[in-house]
Scaffold this motif. Structure first.
Motif, PDB file in Angstrom:
ATOM      1  N   GLY A   8     -36.720  -5.336  -5.434  1.00 39.06           N
ATOM      2  CA  GLY A   8     -35.494  -5.385  -6.415  1.00 39.06           C
ATOM      3  C   GLY A   8     -35.579  -5.216  -7.831  1.00 39.06           C
ATOM      4  O   GLY A   8     -34.591  -4.237  -8.583  1.00 39.06           O
ATOM      5  N   ARG A   9     -36.318  -5.677  -8.616  1.00 38.87           N
ATOM      6  CA  ARG A   9     -36.622  -5.597 -10.017  1.00 38.87           C
ATOM      7  C   ARG A   9     -37.208  -4.258 -10.574  1.00 38.87           C
ATOM      8  O   ARG A   9     -36.785  -3.670 -11.243  1.00 38.87           O
ATOM      9  N   ILE A  10     -37.986  -3.754  -9.740  1.00 37.07           N
ATOM     10  CA  ILE A  10     -38.406  -2.322  -9.957  1.00 37.07           C
ATOM     11  C   ILE A  10     -37.148  -1.217  -9.550  1.00 37.07           C
ATOM     12  O   ILE A  10     -37.185  -0.410 -10.580  1.00 37.07           O
ATOM     13  N   ILE A  11     -36.512  -1.317  -8.777  1.00 34.95           N
ATOM     14  CA  ILE A  11     -35.253  -0.552  -8.571  1.00 34.95           C
ATOM     15  C   ILE A  11     -34.521  -0.803  -9.669  1.00 34.95           C
ATOM     16  O   ILE A  11     -33.847   0.219 -10.143  1.00 34.95           O
ATOM     17  N   SER A  12     -34.106  -1.904 -10.103  1.00 30.91           N
ATOM     18  CA  SER A  12     -33.350  -2.024 -11.362  1.00 30.91           C
ATOM     19  C   SER A  12     -33.863  -1.619 -12.530  1.00 30.91           C
ATOM     20  O   SER A  12     -32.913  -0.990 -13.487  1.00 30.91           O
ATOM     21  N   GLY A  13     -35.016  -1.726 -12.706  1.00 27.30           N
ATOM     22  CA  GLY A  13     -36.035  -1.041 -13.727  1.00 27.30           C
ATOM     23  C   GLY A  13     -35.478   0.578 -13.949  1.00 27.30           C
ATOM     24  O   GLY A  13     -35.314   0.854 -14.867  1.00 27.30           O
ATOM     25  N   LEU A  14     -35.670   1.144 -12.634  1.00 32.93           N
ATOM     26  CA  LEU A  14     -35.574   2.759 -12.525  1.00 32.93           C
ATOM     27  C   LEU A  14     -34.191   2.810 -12.935  1.00 32.93           C
ATOM     28  O   LEU A  14     -33.852   4.013 -13.934  1.00 32.93           O
ATOM     29  N   GLY A  15     -33.073   2.167 -12.526  1.00 30.80           N
ATOM     30  CA  GLY A  15     -31.879   2.343 -12.886  1.00 30.80           C
ATOM     31  C   GLY A  15     -31.332   2.256 -14.320  1.00 30.80           C
ATOM     32  O   GLY A  15     -30.925   2.984 -15.148  1.00 30.80           O
ATOM     33  N   ASN A  16     -31.819   0.944 -14.853  1.00 26.38           N
ATOM     34  CA  ASN A  16     -31.480   0.616 -16.292  1.00 26.38           C
ATOM     35  C   ASN A  16     -32.120   1.529 -17.437  1.00 26.38           C
ATOM     36  O   ASN A  16     -31.604   1.486 -18.456  1.00 26.38           O
ATOM     37  N   ALA A  17     -33.274   2.116 -16.760  1.00 26.18           N
ATOM     38  CA  ALA A  17     -34.051   2.972 -17.935  1.00 26.18           C
ATOM     39  C   ALA A  17     -33.051   4.210 -18.249  1.00 26.18           C
ATOM     40  O   ALA A  17     -32.961   4.861 -19.135  1.00 26.18           O
ATOM     41  N   VAL A  18     -32.469   4.687 -17.099  1.00 26.83           N
ATOM     42  CA  VAL A  18     -31.532   5.829 -17.137  1.00 26.83           C
ATOM     43  C   VAL A  18     -30.525   5.501 -18.072  1.00 26.83           C
ATOM     44  O   VAL A  18     -30.027   6.059 -19.291  1.00 26.83           O
ATOM     45  N   ILE A  19     -29.858   4.271 -17.837  1.00 25.81           N
ATOM     46  CA  ILE A  19     -28.784   3.786 -18.874  1.00 25.81           C
ATOM     47  C   ILE A  19     -29.370   3.626 -20.037  1.00 25.81           C
ATOM     48  O   ILE A  19     -28.446   4.158 -20.949  1.00 25.81           O
ATOM     49  N   SER A  20     -30.382   3.261 -20.335  1.00 27.79           N
ATOM     50  CA  SER A  20     -30.807   2.796 -21.672  1.00 27.79           C
ATOM     51  C   SER A  20     -31.175   3.924 -22.432  1.00 27.79           C
ATOM     52  O   SER A  20     -31.011   3.890 -23.749  1.00 27.79           O
ATOM     53  N   THR A  21     -31.214   4.893 -22.027  1.00 29.86           N
ATOM     54  CA  THR A  21     -31.481   6.383 -22.529  1.00 29.86           C
ATOM     55  C   THR A  21     -30.484   7.411 -22.601  1.00 29.86           C
ATOM     56  O   THR A  21     -29.962   7.865 -23.823  1.00 29.86           O
ATOM     57  N   SER A  22     -29.471   7.346 -21.678  1.00 30.25           N
ATOM     58  CA  SER A  22     -28.450   8.302 -21.504  1.00 30.25           C
ATOM     59  C   SER A  22     -27.267   7.673 -22.441  1.00 30.25           C
ATOM     60  O   SER A  22     -26.619   8.613 -23.066  1.00 30.25           O
ATOM     61  N   VAL A  23     -27.083   6.580 -22.344  1.00 28.84           N
ATOM     62  CA  VAL A  23     -26.061   5.835 -23.651  1.00 28.84           C
ATOM     63  C   VAL A  23     -26.248   6.251 -24.893  1.00 28.84           C
ATOM     64  O   VAL A  23     -25.296   6.783 -25.527  1.00 28.84           O
ATOM     65  N   PRO A  24     -27.407   5.765 -25.473  1.00 27.58           N
ATOM     66  CA  PRO A  24     -27.444   6.010 -26.750  1.00 27.58           C
ATOM     67  C   PRO A  24     -27.669   7.414 -27.052  1.00 27.58           C
ATOM     68  O   PRO A  24     -27.217   8.002 -28.269  1.00 27.58           O
ATOM     69  N   LEU A  25     -28.157   8.516 -26.168  1.00 22.49           N
ATOM     70  CA  LEU A  25     -28.116   9.794 -26.339  1.00 22.49           C
ATOM     71  C   LEU A  25     -26.586  10.529 -26.404  1.00 22.49           C
ATOM     72  O   LEU A  25     -26.444  11.222 -27.161  1.00 22.49           O
ATOM     73  N   TYR A  26     -25.701   9.783 -25.621  1.00 18.76           N
ATOM     74  CA  TYR A  26     -24.249  10.378 -25.519  1.00 18.76           C
ATOM     75  C   TYR A  26     -23.686   9.943 -26.951  1.00 18.76           C
ATOM     76  O   TYR A  26     -23.135  10.803 -27.564  1.00 18.76           O
ATOM     77  N   GLN A  27     -23.827   8.640 -27.667  1.00 19.29           N
ATOM     78  CA  GLN A  27     -23.450   8.054 -28.665  1.00 19.29           C
ATOM     79  C   GLN A  27     -23.856   8.863 -29.784  1.00 19.29           C
ATOM     80  O   GLN A  27     -23.019   9.290 -30.758  1.00 19.29           O
TER      81      GLN A  27
END
Length: 508
Positions: free
Chosen positions: A115-134
């Protein structure tokens, strides 16, 4: 005199805050694990994991983020756009949270790891796509503050997670004691749901739309973002500048991984962004985020007070990051980074020295001083590495390779988190407070590196970064290593500078 924000300012703020909701999910995912390490029900369900196993649970998350940064996050951001990449990230993160929530029986530890690995996969996408958008929707003079909202969202999630952990610790029925930790993990689904539902209704960034050869959509998006429906001609200078930069980069190179390493201009940006992310985790922040209640327990606080103090510390981080949002575009990235690392260095030397001078919690004044300086450390991180690592990384790369660049940089941060996540609990168990001396040395080294090798990017448009990093390499001339594009870059830089003079008062 205008007493209320303009339409464009209101939209910029609303969109930036909304995307910070994605960062909230990311921060909550980090914070809630820290509360589980002192939760008796979780400890029993996981069959009393030792320090090394807890370190593995922490570090394995960053294996997931590293894999995502290298193989998943940048293709999603480039192909789907920043907003739909964020949607995929939120869904994947929730799947990982569901696996962790269901961990039980003999396979509980394995389920937590998966579960931690899967969460890491998803949160990595969030952590880059959000500041990129902003970063891509913000005018240059506001970009730092806008991207800092990404970090405010993250620390808000962190704070809420600690308070949820504190609340669950007071659920004293049999169900609460042994199953309450599952509810605390599952709460992340609520903000994630709102984030996913809202994403289809926000515009893509003009830069990404131009990169995908959709000029009409880019024009409409920029009119909306700047609130220029009544005077669409006002956004033409900015749109043409973005378009010229995108076309220029597309004409000279393909957006491949190798370009980041073979082009001397881009390489100068890459190693700075990657090293900044690496230092942002190696400075001790990962240890404090994941083991804060455990740290407070070691300083003599009860479990209840440790969770409460963790909630207070994380809540204060929100205020500290708001301070950074207000000053980053005035003081600049470099000054706030240096100030932050100086504060963190002092905090680490105090937390390393006092427990050696007064061991076994015999001196309460010493323990309380250490706690106070942990709060100071959080203040230093909140005005320094925490937001700046993302602000700097998202603004130094050209559009055509920005997603790849920031993901490689972020992967370096994931490596630092893996190291610290595994090292810290084992270090505390074996060498005690001397562990903090390692972080002290890293922070001092970071100050020297930032002072010498990091240029200030405050106030530069995303298009003007080419000239800044070109000059770093070529002295007074803008050069691009061996790629033979010197003349083209000079022309582009000159056009950008001339345009900046002509429309300085109103363009951004």
């Amino acid at each position: 005199m205008r007493f209320f924000p303009s339409r464009g300012t209101r939209r910029l703020g609303s969109l930036s805050v909304f995307f910070a909701l994605g960062s909230f999910v990311w921060g909550y995912n980090i914070g809630i694990i820290a509360t589980l390490y002192v939760n008796s029900g979780w400890i029993k369900a996981l069959h009393k994991p030792n320090a090394a196993q807890k370190g593995l649970i922490t570090a394995i998350y960053y294996l997931g983020t590293w894999l995502s940064y290298v193989f998943l996050s940048h293709p999603l951001s480039d192909r789907l756009g920043r907003r739909y990449a964020g949607m995929v990230g939120a869904v994947v993160s929730c799947i990982g949270g569901a696996v962790q929530t269901g961990a039980h029986g003999e396979t509980a530890f394995a389920m937590m790891i998966i579960g931690r690995i899967i969460s890491g996969l998803g949160n990595a996408v969030i952590s880059t796509s959000v500041p990129l958008y902003q970063s891509e929707i913000a005018p240059a003079r506001r970009r730092g503050g806008v991207v800092v909202l990404n970090h405010i969202g993250m620390v808000s999630g962190l704070a809420v997670a600690f308070w949820v952990g504190y609340g669950v610790s007071h659920w004293t029925t049999k169900t609460g004691i042994f199953e309450g930790w599952r509810l605390s993990i599952a709460i992340q689904f609520i903000p994630a749901l709102f984030f996913v539902i809202g994403l289809p209704f926000v515009p893509d960034t003009p830069r990404w739309l131009l990169e995908k050869n959709r000029p009409e959509d880019a024009h409409k998006a920029l009119i909306y973002l700047r609130g220029a429906e009544d005077s669409p001609e006002d956004i033409e200078p900015e749109l043409q500048e973005i378009k010229a930069n995108v076309e220029f980069h597309n004409s000279i190179t393909e957006a491949s991984w190798f370009t980041l390493f073979t082009d001397s201009d881009l390489r100068a940006r890459l190693w700075r962004g990657a090293l900044l992310q690496f230092m942002a985790q190696m400075c001790g922040a990962t240890a404090i985020k994941y083991y804060l209640p455990t740290v407070f327990l070691a300083l003599g606080l009860s479990k209840d007070l440790s969770l409460m103090a963790s909630g207070i510390e994380s809540t204060l981080k929100i205020g500290c990051t708001i301070i950074e949002m207000l000053i980053i575009d005035k003081l600049g990235r470099k000054k706030t980074l240096l100030l932050g690392t100086a504060i963190m260095s002092l905090s680490m030397i105090v937390n390393g020295s006092l427990p050696l001078a007064y061991p076994n919690n015999k001196n309460h004044a010493s323990d309380y001083t250490c706690i106070v300086f942990i709060f100071f450390f959080s203040f230093g991180y909140s005005i320094g590495f925490g937001p700046n690592a993302w602000v700097y990384g998202t603004e130094i790369f050209p559009t055509y390779i920005r997603a790849k660049g920031i993901n490689i940089c972020a992967s370096a941060g994931a490596i630092g988190s893996i190291v610290v996540g595994q090292f810290f609990p084992v270090g505390i168990q074996n060498i005690g407070s001397k562990t903090y001396f390692v972080f002290f040395c890293i922070n001092i080294s970071a100050m020297v590196i930032i002072l010498i090798w990091y240029p200030e990017t405050k106030g530069k448009t995303l298009e003007e970064m080419d000239g800044l990093f070109g000059k770093l390499i070529g002295g007074s001339d803008v050069e691009r290593g061996d790629n033979g594009h010197k003349g083209q870059d000079e022309g582009e830089e000159g056009a950008v500078e001339q345009h900046a003079v002509e429309v300085d008062a109103g363009k951004r």
